[in-house]
Structures are given as structure tokens and as C-alpha cells.
Design a protein around this motif. Structure first.
Motif, PDB file in Angstrom:
ATOM      1  N   THR A   1       0.621  -1.461  -0.092  1.00 53.76           N
ATOM      2  CA  THR A   1       0.214  -0.037   0.108  1.00 53.76           C
ATOM      3  C   THR A   1       1.148   1.385   0.493  1.00 53.76           C
ATOM      4  N   LEU A   2       0.843   2.329  -0.559  1.00 60.07           N
ATOM      5  CA  LEU A   2       0.885   3.595  -0.363  1.00 60.07           C
ATOM      6  C   LEU A   2       0.736   4.657   0.233  1.00 60.07           C
TER       7      LEU A   2
ATOM      8  N   LYS B   1       0.387  15.774 -11.289  1.00 61.47           N
ATOM      9  CA  LYS B   1      -0.100  15.470 -11.868  1.00 61.47           C
ATOM     10  C   LYS B   1       1.483  13.822 -11.618  1.00 61.47           C
ATOM     11  N   ALA B   2       2.309  14.634 -10.864  1.00 63.74           N
ATOM     12  CA  ALA B   2       3.306  13.363  -9.842  1.00 63.74           C
ATOM     13  C   ALA B   2       2.696  12.482  -9.194  1.00 63.74           C
ATOM     14  N   ASP B   3       1.382  13.289  -8.786  1.00 63.67           N
ATOM     15  CA  ASP B   3       0.376  13.415  -7.391  1.00 63.67           C
ATOM     16  C   ASP B   3      -0.387  11.839  -8.063  1.00 63.67           C
TER      17      ASP B   3
ATOM     18  N   GLN C   1      -0.591   7.629  -7.778  1.00 62.70           N
ATOM     19  CA  GLN C   1      -2.454   7.244  -7.316  1.00 62.70           C
ATOM     20  C   GLN C   1      -2.529   6.329  -7.952  1.00 62.70           C
ATOM     21  N   ASN C   2      -2.082   6.584  -9.487  1.00 68.18           N
ATOM     22  CA  ASN C   2      -2.819   5.172 -10.555  1.00 68.18           C
ATOM     23  C   ASN C   2      -2.283   3.921 -10.094  1.00 68.18           C
TER      24      ASN C   2
ATOM     25  N   GLU D   1      -1.787  -6.100  -9.797  1.00 69.90           N
ATOM     26  CA  GLU D   1      -0.912  -6.012 -11.590  1.00 69.90           C
ATOM     27  C   GLU D   1      -0.006  -5.557 -11.557  1.00 69.90           C
ATOM     28  N   ARG D   2       1.026  -5.038 -10.896  1.00 64.37           N
ATOM     29  CA  ARG D   2       2.564  -4.719 -10.206  1.00 64.37           C
ATOM     30  C   ARG D   2       3.057  -4.449  -9.101  1.00 64.37           C
ATOM     31  N   SER D   3       4.041  -4.908  -8.481  1.00 62.53           N
ATOM     32  CA  SER D   3       4.807  -4.807  -7.757  1.00 62.53           C
ATOM     33  C   SER D   3       5.571  -2.814  -7.648  1.00 62.53           C
TER      34      SER D   3
END
Length: 174
Positions: A12-13, A45-47, A51-52, A61-63
Motif C-alpha cells: 500500500t502507499l 500530475k506526479a501525485d 495514485q494510479n 497488477e504491479r509490484s
């Protein structure tokens, strides 16, 4: 000096890590890295990008792997895109190897890549693929780590300042 801190996989982030990842991404773009964004990169835009990424991590779907400095702040990252088409279940893409300019030359890029390979093996992946800006500095790192250069595509993307750059494709069998 080699970096000895372990690389961490995030599932999680949290807000602090996301802010640090935003800082790393913006720093890399400001430093001239062709990593999908133009300079100046707005923080919003970086945020949205991170988030994506977090959604992809939560969906498995990704690590997302990170390297931290002595204070525990994220200073480097790499992603492994696990979700692939049905006919490529054995493959993953390495994406967005980023190390803050203040943390470079300490082995973090190599440590992140080695951790990504271990993560891929644990996920049952046997082939990894990545692309990098030709002449951007990462090519020699990948070659040192045993990646095979597969070819170059001219005028593939833009440098953050707007000039065209080629991309070099690499692969590695695990």
C-alpha cells in the motif's frame, strides 16, 4: 560506497511514502530523465501518477519496490508490471527505475533491479523486459547486471526539455 539498506516492497502507499515518491519523480525529471513526463512536472500530475500506481499495486497488477535513506525516507524506486496478456504469463516489464540525484552512486539502482528480479521470480516470471532512454545513463547499469540489449528505436520519446530521444530495449531471462 555500496548501499546496504534492504529494499522494501510496498503493498500500500501511505501519504509520507507517496510524497517522497513524488519528490523522487520530480527530481529525476528535473535532472533530465526521460521517464514519461515533461519538465516542469507539476506536483499534482506526479501525485496522480503515484495514485494510479498505488491502484495497480493494490490490484496485484504491479509490484512497487523502494529504497530508503538512513532516515527512512524513500529515495529510489522501481516497478514490476506483472499483469500481462494471456499469452505472456511468464513475462513482466520493469518500469520507472528512479533514484533521487542526491542518493545516486551508492548502488541503489543495482539493488532495486536485483530486488525486482527476485520479486519477478517469486511471482513465477521467467522473462523481464524494459526500455530506457538511449544515452540516458542507465544502459551501462543494465548491461553490468546481465541484461541483453535487444535493439534501439529512434525518436521514441522526448527528453523532459522537449528534444527527441531514442529508446533501448533490454531483456533478461531469469
Amino acid at each position: 560506497m555500496e548501499h546496504s539498506a534492504p529494499i522494501q516492497q510496498l503493498h500500500t502507499l501511505d501519504a509520507a511514502d507517496k510524497e517522497a515518491l513524488i519528490d523522487v519523480l520530480i527530481d529525476c525529471v528535473e535532472g533530465g530523465a526521460s521517464v514519461s513526463f515533461m519538465n516542469p512536472l507539476p506536483r499534482a500530475k506526479a501525485d496522480a501518477f503515484w495514485q494510479n500506481v498505488a491502484k495497480g499495486v493494490e490490484a496485484k497488477e504491479r509490484s512497487l519496490l523502494v529504497a530508503r535513506d538512513g532516515a527512512g525516507r524513500v529515495v529510489g524506486t522501481v516497478q514490476l508490471v506483472l499483469s500481462q496478456p494471456d499469452n505472456q504469463p511468464h513475462r513482466a516489464d520493469v518500469s520507472k527505475l528512479l533514484v533521487h540525484r542526491s542518493a545516486r552512486q551508492h548502488g541503489l539502482g543495482a539493488a532495486l533491479m536485483q530486488a525486482a528480479e527476485e520479486c519477478a521470480k517469486a511471482a513465477g516470471k521467467t522473462v523481464l523486459v524494459l526500455d530506457t532512454a538511449t544515452g540516458g545513463g542507465a544502459e551501462s547499469l543494465y548491461e553490468r547486471l546481465g541484461w541483453i540489449q535487444c535493439g534501439r528505436i529512434p525518436d521514441y520519446a522526448l527528453w523532459p526539455d522537449g528534444g527527441l530521444c531514442a529508446t533501448t530495449i533490454f531483456s533478461k531471462r531469469l
